[in-house]
Design a protein around this motif. Structure first.
Motif, PDB file in Angstrom:
ATOM      1  N   LEU A  21      -0.391   3.982  -8.548  1.00 41.22           N
ATOM      2  CA  LEU A  21       0.743   4.773  -8.059  1.00 41.22           C
ATOM      3  C   LEU A  21       1.837   4.851  -9.117  1.00 41.22           C
ATOM      4  CD1 LEU A  21       1.058   3.329  -4.430  1.00 41.22           C
ATOM      5  CD2 LEU A  21       0.106   5.563  -5.072  1.00 41.22           C
ATOM      6  N   THR A  72       0.847  -1.198   0.000  1.00 42.90           N
ATOM      7  CA  THR A  72       0.000   0.000   0.000  1.00 42.90           C
ATOM      8  C   THR A  72       0.880   1.245   0.000  1.00 42.90           C
ATOM      9  OG1 THR A  72      -0.049   0.060   2.402  1.00 42.90           O
ATOM     10  CG2 THR A  72      -1.799  -1.198   1.304  1.00 42.90           C
ATOM     11  N   ALA A  73       0.290   2.388  -0.354  1.00 42.47           N
ATOM     12  CA  ALA A  73       1.050   3.638  -0.353  1.00 42.47           C
ATOM     13  C   ALA A  73       1.647   3.920   1.017  1.00 42.47           C
ATOM     14  CB  ALA A  73       0.146   4.785  -0.804  1.00 42.47           C
ATOM     15  N   GLU A  74       0.882   3.639   2.077  1.00 43.22           N
ATOM     16  CA  GLU A  74       1.363   3.890   3.440  1.00 43.22           C
ATOM     17  C   GLU A  74       2.609   3.071   3.751  1.00 43.22           C
ATOM     18  OE1 GLU A  74      -0.217   3.645   8.083  1.00 43.22           O
ATOM     19  OE2 GLU A  74      -1.528   3.015   6.441  1.00 43.22           O
ATOM     20  N   LYS A  85       5.695   4.263   1.638  1.00 33.45           N
ATOM     21  CA  LYS A  85       6.305   5.496   2.151  1.00 33.45           C
ATOM     22  C   LYS A  85       7.253   5.215   3.311  1.00 33.45           C
ATOM     23  CE  LYS A  85       2.521   8.629   0.906  1.00 33.45           C
ATOM     24  NZ  LYS A  85       1.386   9.425   1.423  1.00 33.45           N
ATOM     25  N   HIS A 103       2.548   8.115 -11.718  1.00 30.50           N
ATOM     26  CA  HIS A 103       3.900   8.696 -11.731  1.00 30.50           C
ATOM     27  C   HIS A 103       4.398   8.834 -13.166  1.00 30.50           C
ATOM     28  CE1 HIS A 103       7.932   9.591 -10.111  1.00 30.50           C
ATOM     29  NE2 HIS A 103       8.372   8.892 -11.141  1.00 30.50           N
ATOM     30  N   GLU A 122      -4.782  -0.320  -6.735  1.00 31.87           N
ATOM     31  CA  GLU A 122      -4.368   0.970  -6.158  1.00 31.87           C
ATOM     32  C   GLU A 122      -2.861   1.171  -6.267  1.00 31.87           C
ATOM     33  OE1 GLU A 122      -4.063   0.793  -1.535  1.00 31.87           O
ATOM     34  OE2 GLU A 122      -5.692  -0.552  -2.077  1.00 31.87           O
ATOM     35  N   THR A 123      -2.107   0.092  -6.161  1.00 30.25           N
ATOM     36  CA  THR A 123      -0.650   0.197  -6.292  1.00 30.25           C
ATOM     37  C   THR A 123      -0.252   0.400  -7.743  1.00 30.25           C
ATOM     38  OG1 THR A 123      -0.525  -1.365  -4.442  1.00 30.25           O
ATOM     39  CG2 THR A 123       1.528  -0.864  -5.579  1.00 30.25           C
ATOM     40  N   SER A 171       7.242   0.566  -6.956  1.00 28.93           N
ATOM     41  CA  SER A 171       6.105   1.322  -6.423  1.00 28.93           C
ATOM     42  C   SER A 171       6.549   2.308  -5.341  1.00 28.93           C
ATOM     43  CB  SER A 171       5.026   0.373  -5.898  1.00 28.93           C
ATOM     44  OG  SER A 171       5.571  -0.616  -5.054  1.00 28.93           O
ATOM     45  N   VAL A 206       6.150   6.442  -5.281  1.00 26.51           N
ATOM     46  CA  VAL A 206       5.574   7.194  -4.160  1.00 26.51           C
ATOM     47  C   VAL A 206       6.549   8.243  -3.637  1.00 26.51           C
ATOM     48  CG1 VAL A 206       4.790   7.003  -1.765  1.00 26.51           C
ATOM     49  CG2 VAL A 206       4.013   5.351  -3.453  1.00 26.51           C
TER      50      VAL A 206
END
Length: 234
Positions: free
Chosen positions: A130, A46-48, A51, A134, A126-127, A79, A83
């Motif tokens: 990302l 996931t984005a979280e 990061k 980009h 969702e990934t 990924s 991000v």
């Protein structure tokens, strides 16, 4: 800074990646040596969670054979590099040129004269977005996006060649000038030439682009698999 006649590169890999070192061995030419360190990563992608890799990059880069000259340093997560963007370079610093899979792919497509791509990933949707977003933000037209739906990069590493080829072929798009297969954990390098013959256009994977870019920036000639490895920018 200690130097020798070996072309030394550094790689910061995710703790969970099973694929990238094998691809490096396949793609780096004689006279090159890869030094690898790993950073923690918690699935799912996931984005979280992606990061969270950022704060580990500086300490990891400091562990790459301290005091030894490197031709380049790679961050091995597609990924996460999408991000973090320029934050990867800022975290690692200026010890050596820094490459990421997304920056390498952009460089590779530019060298091939490609402006429109189809994107396939092993990720959740969702990934995938990302990475696709980009590319779009950096001037590449992503005409289609397809996701295999895996949340864990350890599962992605176990996909068979036939599974990857079948999904990649289905992910191609008539308007795309090339196909990009995202994820450093995806064991895709071995099917690049097979796919290029089938769909009749360049095919890049994260690892193929990453190691081509590192060599190209360092001006080290190499003959690897696929059309990209026949191109130099110098």
């Amino acid at each position: 800074m200690w130097r020798d006649d070996v072309n030394r590169f550094g790689l910061i890999a995710l703790a969970t990646d099973r694929t990238i070192e094998g691809d490096a061995q396949r793609l780096l030419p004689p006279g090159c040596r890869l030094h690898v360190t790993r950073i923690p990563f918690d699935n799912p992608t996931t984005a979280e969670n992606l990061k969270k890799t950022g704060p580990h990059l500086k300490a990891a880069s400091d562990l790459l054979v301290p005091g030894v000259a490197l031709k380049g340093i790679a961050f091995g997560c597609t990924s996460a590099s999408a991000v973090l963007g320029d934050g990867v370079q800022q975290a690692i610093g200026s010890r050596a040129p820094v490459s990421t899979p997304v920056a390498a792919a952009l460089r590779g497509f530019a060298a091939l004269g490609v402006t429109r791509i189809a994107l396939m990933t092993p990720y959740l949707r969702e990934t995938t977005d990302l990475v696709g977003d980009h590319f779009q933000a950096n001037g590449l037209d992503v005409v289609s996006r397809r996701s295999m739906g895996h949340a864990d990069d350890r599962d992605m590493a176990l996909l068979s060649a036939d599974e990857i080829v079948e999904f990649a072929q289905a992910s191609d798009h008539p308007q795309a000038e090339a196909l990009f297969m995202s994820c450093t954990a995806l064991p895709a390098v071995s099917v690049i030439e097979r796919l290029e013959e089938t769909i009749g256009k360049p095919v890049l994977s994260s690892n193929l682009a990453l190691f081509w870019s590192m060599l190209d920036i360092a001006r080290i000639p190499a003959q690897g698999t696929g059309r990209l490895f026949q191109v130099r920018t110098w």
